[in-house]
Design a protein around this motif. Structure first.
Motif, PDB file in Angstrom:
ATOM      1  N   ASP A  40       0.826  -1.216   0.000  1.00  0.00           N
ATOM      2  CA  ASP A  40       0.000   0.000   0.000  1.00  0.00           C
ATOM      3  C   ASP A  40       0.854   1.256   0.000  1.00  0.00           C
ATOM      4  OD1 ASP A  40      -2.312  -1.401  -0.084  1.00  0.00           O
ATOM      5  OD2 ASP A  40      -2.851  -1.145   2.023  1.00  0.00           O
ATOM      6  N   LEU A  41       1.887   1.258   0.857  1.00  0.00           N
ATOM      7  CA  LEU A  41       2.743   2.445   0.934  1.00  0.00           C
ATOM      8  C   LEU A  41       3.466   2.670  -0.393  1.00  0.00           C
ATOM      9  CD1 LEU A  41       4.097   1.902   4.548  1.00  0.00           C
ATOM     10  CD2 LEU A  41       2.893   3.954   3.767  1.00  0.00           C
ATOM     11  N   CYS A  42       3.973   1.599  -0.994  1.00  0.00           N
ATOM     12  CA  CYS A  42       4.642   1.735  -2.300  1.00  0.00           C
ATOM     13  C   CYS A  42       3.671   2.296  -3.332  1.00  0.00           C
ATOM     14  CB  CYS A  42       5.167   0.384  -2.782  1.00  0.00           C
ATOM     15  SG  CYS A  42       6.644  -0.187  -1.940  1.00  0.00           S
ATOM     16  N   ARG A  43       2.474   1.743  -3.337  1.00  0.00           N
ATOM     17  CA  ARG A  43       1.464   2.158  -4.314  1.00  0.00           C
ATOM     18  C   ARG A  43       1.142   3.641  -4.164  1.00  0.00           C
ATOM     19  NH1 ARG A  43      -2.046  -1.660  -3.211  1.00  0.00           N
ATOM     20  NH2 ARG A  43      -1.123  -3.102  -4.694  1.00  0.00           N
ATOM     21  N   GLN A  44       0.924   4.066  -2.907  1.00  0.00           N
ATOM     22  CA  GLN A  44       0.603   5.475  -2.658  1.00  0.00           C
ATOM     23  C   GLN A  44       1.705   6.404  -3.151  1.00  0.00           C
ATOM     24  OE1 GLN A  44       0.033   5.440   1.573  1.00  0.00           O
ATOM     25  NE2 GLN A  44      -1.779   4.137   1.390  1.00  0.00           N
ATOM     26  N   GLN A  45       2.955   5.900  -3.116  1.00  0.00           N
ATOM     27  CA  GLN A  45       4.065   6.762  -3.488  1.00  0.00           C
ATOM     28  C   GLN A  45       4.550   6.485  -4.911  1.00  0.00           C
ATOM     29  OE1 GLN A  45       7.005   7.097  -0.274  1.00  0.00           O
ATOM     30  NE2 GLN A  45       5.461   6.459   1.206  1.00  0.00           N
ATOM     31  N   GLY A  46       3.825   5.622  -5.612  1.00  0.00           N
ATOM     32  CA  GLY A  46       4.160   5.333  -6.998  1.00  0.00           C
ATOM     33  C   GLY A  46       5.483   4.613  -7.177  1.00  0.00           C
ATOM     34  N   LEU A  47       5.822   3.725  -6.234  1.00  0.00           N
ATOM     35  CA  LEU A  47       7.109   3.031  -6.293  1.00  0.00           C
ATOM     36  C   LEU A  47       6.924   1.561  -6.630  1.00  0.00           C
ATOM     37  CD1 LEU A  47       8.611   4.443  -2.949  1.00  0.00           C
ATOM     38  CD2 LEU A  47       9.150   5.223  -5.283  1.00  0.00           C
ATOM     39  N   THR A  48       7.857   1.014  -7.393  1.00  0.00           N
ATOM     40  CA  THR A  48       7.861  -0.435  -7.611  1.00  0.00           C
ATOM     41  C   THR A  48       8.891  -1.070  -6.689  1.00  0.00           C
ATOM     42  OG1 THR A  48       9.448  -0.168  -9.405  1.00  0.00           O
ATOM     43  CG2 THR A  48       7.102  -0.296 -10.005  1.00  0.00           C
ATOM     44  N   LEU A  49       8.676  -2.352  -6.404  1.00  0.00           N
ATOM     45  CA  LEU A  49       9.468  -3.042  -5.384  1.00  0.00           C
ATOM     46  C   LEU A  49      10.059  -4.346  -5.914  1.00  0.00           C
ATOM     47  CD1 LEU A  49      10.206  -3.614  -2.308  1.00  0.00           C
ATOM     48  CD2 LEU A  49       7.947  -4.673  -2.146  1.00  0.00           C
ATOM     49  N   ALA A  50      11.328  -4.607  -5.551  1.00  0.00           N
ATOM     50  CA  ALA A  50      11.957  -5.893  -5.887  1.00  0.00           C
ATOM     51  C   ALA A  50      12.589  -6.481  -4.631  1.00  0.00           C
ATOM     52  CB  ALA A  50      13.011  -5.689  -6.967  1.00  0.00           C
ATOM     53  N   LEU A  51      12.831  -7.781  -4.671  1.00  0.00           N
ATOM     54  CA  LEU A  51      13.419  -8.455  -3.514  1.00  0.00           C
ATOM     55  C   LEU A  51      14.640  -9.269  -3.930  1.00  0.00           C
ATOM     56  CD1 LEU A  51      10.105 -10.033  -2.142  1.00  0.00           C
ATOM     57  CD2 LEU A  51      11.222  -7.984  -1.245  1.00  0.00           C
ATOM     58  N   ALA A  52      15.608  -9.342  -3.036  1.00  0.00           N
ATOM     59  CA  ALA A  52      16.732 -10.266  -3.216  1.00  0.00           C
ATOM     60  C   ALA A  52      16.796 -11.108  -1.954  1.00  0.00           C
ATOM     61  CB  ALA A  52      18.032  -9.484  -3.417  1.00  0.00           C
ATOM     62  N   GLU A  53      16.483 -12.382  -2.107  1.00  0.00           N
ATOM     63  CA  GLU A  53      16.348 -13.232  -0.915  1.00  0.00           C
ATOM     64  C   GLU A  53      17.391 -14.332  -0.903  1.00  0.00           C
ATOM     65  OE1 GLU A  53      12.344 -14.318   0.310  1.00  0.00           O
ATOM     66  OE2 GLU A  53      11.609 -13.549  -1.598  1.00  0.00           O
ATOM     67  N   SER A  54      18.086 -14.450   0.201  1.00  0.00           N
ATOM     68  CA  SER A  54      18.975 -15.592   0.356  1.00  0.00           C
ATOM     69  C   SER A  54      18.367 -16.590   1.346  1.00  0.00           C
ATOM     70  CB  SER A  54      20.358 -15.121   0.808  1.00  0.00           C
ATOM     71  OG  SER A  54      21.228 -16.223   0.868  1.00  0.00           O
ATOM     72  N   LEU A  55      18.475 -16.308   2.638  1.00  0.00           N
ATOM     73  CA  LEU A  55      18.042 -17.335   3.605  1.00  0.00           C
ATOM     74  C   LEU A  55      16.545 -17.584   3.603  1.00  0.00           C
ATOM     75  CD1 LEU A  55      18.003 -16.139   7.295  1.00  0.00           C
ATOM     76  CD2 LEU A  55      18.027 -14.546   5.385  1.00  0.00           C
ATOM     77  N   THR A  56      15.742 -16.640   3.067  1.00  0.00           N
ATOM     78  CA  THR A  56      14.287 -16.834   3.066  1.00  0.00           C
ATOM     79  C   THR A  56      13.815 -17.598   1.825  1.00  0.00           C
ATOM     80  OG1 THR A  56      14.122 -14.617   2.160  1.00  0.00           O
ATOM     81  CG2 THR A  56      13.709 -14.862   4.512  1.00  0.00           C
ATOM     82  N   GLY A  57      14.710 -17.785   0.859  1.00  0.00           N
ATOM     83  CA  GLY A  57      14.406 -18.676  -0.267  1.00  0.00           C
ATOM     84  C   GLY A  57      13.108 -18.400  -1.010  1.00  0.00           C
ATOM     85  N   GLY A  58      12.695 -17.161  -1.094  1.00  0.00           N
ATOM     86  CA  GLY A  58      11.469 -16.838  -1.840  1.00  0.00           C
ATOM     87  C   GLY A  58      10.235 -16.654  -0.974  1.00  0.00           C
ATOM     88  N   LEU A  59      10.421 -16.841   0.323  1.00  0.00           N
ATOM     89  CA  LEU A  59       9.293 -16.710   1.255  1.00  0.00           C
ATOM     90  C   LEU A  59       8.668 -15.316   1.194  1.00  0.00           C
ATOM     91  CD1 LEU A  59       8.282 -18.813   3.239  1.00  0.00           C
ATOM     92  CD2 LEU A  59       9.729 -17.825   5.011  1.00  0.00           C
ATOM     93  N   ILE A  60       9.497 -14.284   1.083  1.00  0.00           N
ATOM     94  CA  ILE A  60       8.953 -12.919   1.064  1.00  0.00           C
ATOM     95  C   ILE A  60       8.177 -12.703  -0.234  1.00  0.00           C
ATOM     96  CG2 ILE A  60       9.455 -10.482   1.498  1.00  0.00           C
ATOM     97  CD1 ILE A  60      12.164 -11.220   2.530  1.00  0.00           C
ATOM     98  N   GLY A  61       8.744 -13.178  -1.334  1.00  0.00           N
ATOM     99  CA  GLY A  61       8.063 -13.041  -2.621  1.00  0.00           C
ATOM    100  C   GLY A  61       6.738 -13.779  -2.631  1.00  0.00           C
ATOM    101  N   ALA A  62       6.725 -14.972  -2.029  1.00  0.00           N
ATOM    102  CA  ALA A  62       5.489 -15.764  -1.987  1.00  0.00           C
ATOM    103  C   ALA A  62       4.410 -15.012  -1.235  1.00  0.00           C
ATOM    104  CB  ALA A  62       5.756 -17.114  -1.324  1.00  0.00           C
ATOM    105  N   ARG A  63       4.807 -14.360  -0.159  1.00  0.00           N
ATOM    106  CA  ARG A  63       3.807 -13.629   0.624  1.00  0.00           C
ATOM    107  C   ARG A  63       3.329 -12.378  -0.115  1.00  0.00           C
ATOM    108  NH1 ARG A  63       2.801 -15.355   6.022  1.00  0.00           N
ATOM    109  NH2 ARG A  63       2.005 -13.266   6.396  1.00  0.00           N
ATOM    110  N   MET A  64       4.233 -11.748  -0.850  1.00  0.00           N
ATOM    111  CA  MET A  64       3.835 -10.576  -1.656  1.00  0.00           C
ATOM    112  C   MET A  64       2.795 -10.973  -2.691  1.00  0.00           C
ATOM    113  SD  MET A  64       5.199  -7.729  -1.034  1.00  0.00           S
ATOM    114  CE  MET A  64       6.322  -7.239   0.240  1.00  0.00           C
ATOM    115  N   THR A  65       3.057 -12.078  -3.384  1.00  0.00           N
ATOM    116  CA  THR A  65       2.152 -12.463  -4.470  1.00  0.00           C
ATOM    117  C   THR A  65       0.849 -13.039  -3.936  1.00  0.00           C
ATOM    118  OG1 THR A  65       3.272 -14.603  -4.605  1.00  0.00           O
ATOM    119  CG2 THR A  65       3.980 -12.906  -6.149  1.00  0.00           C
ATOM    120  N   ALA A  66       0.794 -13.361  -2.640  1.00  0.00           N
ATOM    121  CA  ALA A  66      -0.459 -13.850  -2.060  1.00  0.00           C
ATOM    122  C   ALA A  66      -1.460 -12.711  -1.898  1.00  0.00           C
ATOM    123  CB  ALA A  66      -0.202 -14.522  -0.714  1.00  0.00           C
ATOM    124  N   VAL A  67      -0.983 -11.470  -1.953  1.00  0.00           N
ATOM    125  CA  VAL A  67      -1.881 -10.322  -1.812  1.00  0.00           C
ATOM    126  C   VAL A  67      -2.466 -10.004  -3.191  1.00  0.00           C
ATOM    127  CG1 VAL A  67      -2.061  -7.900  -1.144  1.00  0.00           C
ATOM    128  CG2 VAL A  67      -0.433  -9.404   0.033  1.00  0.00           C
TER     129      VAL A  67
END
Ligand code: ATP
Ligand code: MG
Length: 427
Positions: free
Chosen positions: A271-298
Motif C-alpha cells: 500500500d505504501l509503495c502504491r501510494q508513493q508510486g514506487l515499484t518493489l523488488a526483492l533479493a532473498e537468500s536465507l528466506t528462499g522466496g518466502l517474502i516473494g510468496a507472501r507478496m504475491t499472495a496479496v
C-alpha cells in the motif's frame, strides 16, 4: 450462559489427533461472551460417553459435543444422547434425502450405513446448517438446557458452530449484547515491552470498563493486540473499539501498528509503495522466496511488486546481483544485493536479506546472524540481528522484520514529502 465442550474420539486420547476442535470452540465461546469452564475428551465408548455428556450437562447450561457423528459403527454420539435423554432415535426422511442428493452429486449411490446419519433423538432437531453428510443436532433437555452435537471434521464443525450454534445458544440464554473485536497487528516491540507500556491502560480498563486487550504473538503475522468490546448494541461496541484503538495508538505509537485484522505486513508495504508510486523488488537468500510468496499472495500486488531473485548460492549472488564481496553474510553483501536487484529488475526500491538460518554456522558466521537491507531513493539502510531462534523462526522473523524496515522508511518518506510540500505551498 455456561457452555462446555466434549470432544469424542479414541484417537484424541491416544495422541493420534490433536484436539484442535475444542480450543477453536473455546475461542468462539469466549468471543461470544459465553462462559466455559470445562473441556472433556472421551473415547468412542458408549458408557463413558454417557458419563461425560451427563456430567457436562449437570455443570452447564449448554454442551457442545464434537465428533462421533460419522456413518461407521464407532460413531455413536446420537445413540448416547438419545439414551441419556431417555428417548428413541427417529429416522428423518428429509435428512436421508439430503444425504442421497450429496452422493448423487458425486455420481455415487449412498451406502446403507449413511442412513444412520439421518437418525435424530425424539424431541431434537437437526442443525439447519449441514455442510457435509453428517447432520448436527440441537437437543433441548428441558429447563432451558441444551446439547449440541457437531461433526469432528473441522471444517464442517466450524461452519455449524459459527453459522448456527453460537447464535442459537445466545438466543436461548437471552443474551442480547453484542461482542465485537478488532486486532491491531504490531511489529517492533517485544510482548513484554508492549505489556509494560500498556500496563496502566489495562488497569484503567479493569476499573473503568471499555474494550479489553489481549496479546497474541503470532510469528510472521506479527504481535497481535486483540481488542474486544461488549456493547448493548452494534454501535455501542464499535464506539468502544474505536476508543480503545485510539488509546492504544496514543500509547504505543502509530509506527508500531502495521495493520488491522487481516492486513499483513505485505499489505502495508504494498500500500505504501502504491501510494508513493514506487515499484518493489526483492533479493532473498536465507528466506528462499518466502517474502516473494507472501507478496504475491496479496491480490493486486502486481502493480507494485516486480519480483524476487532467490540468490541462495554465492555464484548466483554474484552473477545475477553483481555481489563482489567474498563474505556472503555481511552488510556489504546485503547492500550489493539490494542495489543489484533494483538494477536487475528496474525497481524503485528493494529489500535484500542474507543470513545464516542454521543450525550450523556458515563461513564462520554464527547461526541466527541476519543482515536486512532496504534500498530507497538510492540509499541503503541495513539492520543486523543475531537471533537465538530455530531455523524456521529465523526465516519467518527475517521476512517480517525486513519488510518492516522498508515500511518505516516509506512512512518517513511520505511524511517528509508532506512537510516539504506544505512549506512550498506557504506564501
Ligand atoms: P463425521 O464428521 O463424518 O461425523 P465424526 O464426527 O465421527 O465424523 P471423526 O470420524 O471422529 O468425526 O473424525 C473425522 C475427522 O475429523 C478426522 O480426520 C479427525 O482428524 C478430525 N477430528 C475429529 N475430532 C477432532 C478434534 N477434536 N480436533 C481436531 N480434529 C478432529
Ligand atoms: Mg469418530
Amino acid at each position: 450462559v455456561k457452555c462446555e465442550v466434549v470432544a469424542v474420539g479414541t484417537e484424541l486420547l491416544l495422541g493420534q489427533i490433536v484436539d484442535t476442535n475444542s480450543s477453536w470452540i473455546g475461542e468462539q465461546l469466549a468471543q461470544a461472551g459465553i462462559d466455559s469452564f470445562f473441556q472433556t475428551k472421551v473415547g468412542d465408548n458408549f458408557d463413558r460417553m454417557k458419563v461425560a455428556f451427563g456430567e457436562a450437562l449437570e455443570r452447564s447450561d449448554a454442551v457442545i459435543v464434537t465428533g462421533g457423528l460419522g456413518p461407521t459403527q464407532d460413531d455413536i454420539t446420537r445413540n448416547v444422547i438419545a439414551d441419556l435423554l431417555g428417548v428413541e432415535l427417529i429416522r428423518r426422511q428429509e435428512i436421508v434425502d439430503k444425504i442421497e442428493a450429496m452422493f448423487g452429486l458425486h455420481g455415487r449411490k449412498m451406502p446403507q450405513n449413511n442412513l444412520l446419519q439421518a437418525d435424530v433423538p425424539a424431541g431434537a432437531e437437526p442443525i439447519p446448517v449441514q455442510p457435509g453428510t453428517a447432520a448436527g443436532l440441537v437437543c433441548p433437555v428441558g429447563d432451558g438446557r441444551v446439547i449440541y452435537a457437531v461433526p469432528g471434521v473441522p471444517w464442517e464443525m466450524k461452519k455449524m458452530v459459527t453459522d448456527f450454534v453460537i447464535g442459537d445458544m445466545r438466543k436461548r440464554g437471552g443474551i442480547t449484547s453484542v461482542i465485537k473485536s478488532r486486532t491491531l497487528r504490531t511489529w517492533g516491540s517485544s510482548e513484554s515491552g508492549l505489556a509494560e507500556k500498556l500496563g496502566p491502560e489495562l488497569e484503567r480498563i479493569d476499573s473503568a470498563g471499555g474494550a479489553t486487550i489481549a496479546y497474541n504473538a503470532s510469528g510472521i503475522e506479527g504481535l497481535k493486540l486483540r481488542l474486544t468490546a461488549k456493547g448493548d448494541n452494534e454501535a455501542h461496541a464499535d464506539e468502544q473499539l474505536a476508543d480503545g484503538e485510539a488509546r492504544v495508538r496514543a500509547i504505543v505509537g502509530d509506527d508500531l501498528i502495521f495493520g488491522i485484522d487481516g492486513e499483513t505486513m505485505e499489505h502495508a508495504v504494498l500500500d505504501l509503495c502504491r501510494q508513493q508510486g514506487l515499484t518493489l523488488a526483492l533479493a532473498e537468500s536465507l528466506t528462499g522466496g518466502l517474502i516473494g510468496a507472501r507478496m504475491t499472495a496479496v491480490p493486486g500486488s502486481s502493480d507494485v511488486f516486480k519480483g524476487s531473485i532467490v540468490s541462495y548460492a554465492s555464484d548466483v549472488k554474484s552473477s545475477l546481483l553483481g555481489v563482489t564481496e567474498t563474505l556472503d553474510v555481511s552488510e556489504a553483501a546485503a547492500v550489493s544485493m539490494a542495489g543489484g536487484v533494483c538494477a536487475a529488475l528496474s525497481a524503485d526500491c528493494s529489500v535484500a536479506v542474507t543470513g545464516v538460518a542454521g543450525p550450523e554456522p556458515w563461513q564462520g558466521v554464527q547461526a541466527g546472524t541476519v543482515y536486512m537491507t532496504s534500498m530507497l531513493d538510492g540509499v541503503a539502510k541495513t539492520t543486523k540481528v543475531e537471533w537465538p531462534f530455530d531455523r524456521n523462526r529465523i526465516r519467518e522473523f527475517t521476512v517480517i522484520n525486513a519488510l518492516n524496515g522498508l515500511r518505516l522508511r516509506l512512512i518517513a518518506r511520505a511524511e517528509s514529502a508532506d512537510t516539504t510540500s506544505a512549506a512550498g505551498d506557504a506564501p
